[in-house]
Design an enzyme around this catalytic site. Structure first.
Site, PDB file in Angstrom:
ATOM      1  N   ASN A 192       0.842  -1.191   0.000  1.00 30.50           N
ATOM      2  CA  ASN A 192       0.000   0.000   0.000  1.00 30.50           C
ATOM      3  C   ASN A 192       0.884   1.251   0.000  1.00 30.50           C
ATOM      4  O   ASN A 192       1.963   1.275   0.599  1.00 30.50           O
ATOM      5  CB  ASN A 192      -0.997   0.001   1.169  1.00 30.50           C
ATOM      6  N   GLU A 209       0.237   5.194   0.684  1.00 32.60           N
ATOM      7  CA  GLU A 209      -0.690   6.239   1.101  1.00 32.60           C
ATOM      8  C   GLU A 209      -0.254   7.597   0.554  1.00 32.60           C
ATOM      9  O   GLU A 209       0.882   7.762   0.089  1.00 32.60           O
ATOM     10  CB  GLU A 209      -0.784   6.271   2.629  1.00 32.60           C
ATOM     11  N   CYS A 219      -4.050   0.596  -2.749  1.00 33.61           N
ATOM     12  CA  CYS A 219      -3.924  -0.616  -1.935  1.00 33.61           C
ATOM     13  C   CYS A 219      -2.792  -1.505  -2.474  1.00 33.61           C
ATOM     14  O   CYS A 219      -2.408  -1.418  -3.647  1.00 33.61           O
ATOM     15  CB  CYS A 219      -5.210  -1.425  -1.982  1.00 33.61           C
ATOM     16  N   GLU A 246      -2.927  -4.676  -3.132  1.00 31.35           N
ATOM     17  CA  GLU A 246      -3.382  -5.615  -4.155  1.00 31.35           C
ATOM     18  C   GLU A 246      -3.347  -4.969  -5.536  1.00 31.35           C
ATOM     19  O   GLU A 246      -2.856  -5.556  -6.508  1.00 31.35           O
ATOM     20  CB  GLU A 246      -4.813  -6.080  -3.851  1.00 31.35           C
ATOM     21  N   CYS A 297     -10.430  -4.877  -0.309  1.00 33.13           N
ATOM     22  CA  CYS A 297     -11.560  -3.965  -0.482  1.00 33.13           C
ATOM     23  C   CYS A 297     -12.271  -4.286  -1.802  1.00 33.13           C
ATOM     24  O   CYS A 297     -11.764  -5.022  -2.652  1.00 33.13           O
ATOM     25  CB  CYS A 297     -11.090  -2.514  -0.441  1.00 33.13           C
ATOM     26  N   CYS A 306     -10.352  -3.524  -5.104  1.00 37.98           N
ATOM     27  CA  CYS A 306      -9.297  -4.488  -5.432  1.00 37.98           C
ATOM     28  C   CYS A 306      -9.892  -5.805  -5.913  1.00 37.98           C
ATOM     29  O   CYS A 306      -9.330  -6.460  -6.801  1.00 37.98           O
ATOM     30  CB  CYS A 306      -8.397  -4.710  -4.228  1.00 37.98           C
TER      31      CYS A 306
HETATM   32 ZN    ZN Z   1      -8.088  -2.413  -1.975  1.00 39.34          ZN
END
Ligand code: ZN
Length: 132
Positions: free
Chosen positions: A45, A47, A56, A58, A89, A92
């Site tokens: 990830n 940010e 993310c 993934e 999520c 993803c």
């Molecule tokens: Zn995600």
């Protein structure tokens, strides 16, 4: 999937958590994709101070694989620094569905307990993905 393959993929995802850029949430996530050719591609990830721009692990792994023209994914591992297995999520899940059949194994584990991994499939996580 074979336990030895799952462990290898989980270790790669765990290593990718070290590269996570998560100064705001402190929630470090690593993803590892086993491609059809047997290569492992990882992501973490990343940010951003403008939170909505965060990506993310993934999706960063999928985009890294596609950038190398590795478009067939046969297994996915996701590891995170929290106490629970890190389910992906919705965004993803949809991105994974672009490159993975519904039967693709998805294995998940908290960083501190890789041996306690859970295994599911992309089809279980996203039973009715968007398709044109
Ligand atoms: Zn995600």
């Amino acid at each position: 999937m074979k336990t030895s393959d799952a462990r290898r993929l989980l270790r790669a995802a765990a290593a990718a958590t070290k590269n996570a850029y998560a100064p705001y949430s402190r929630f470090r996530v690593g993803a590892a994709l086993l491609t059809a050719g047997g290569e492992i591609v990882t992501g973490c990830n990343v940010e951003n101070v403008s939170y909505g721009l965060t990506i993310c692990a993934e999706r960063s792994a999928v985009f890294a694989a596609v950038a190398r023209r590795l478009r067939k994914i046969q297994a996915v591992a996701i590891v995170a620094s929290g106490p629970k297995p890190p389910y992906p999520c919705g965004a993803c899940r949809q991105v994974l569905a672009e490159f993975c059949p519904a039967s693709t194994p998805v294995i998940l584990a908290p960083l501190r307990r890789l041996a306690d991994f859970e295994e599911t499939t992309l089809g279980e996580l996203l039973p009715k993905s968007f398709k044109l």
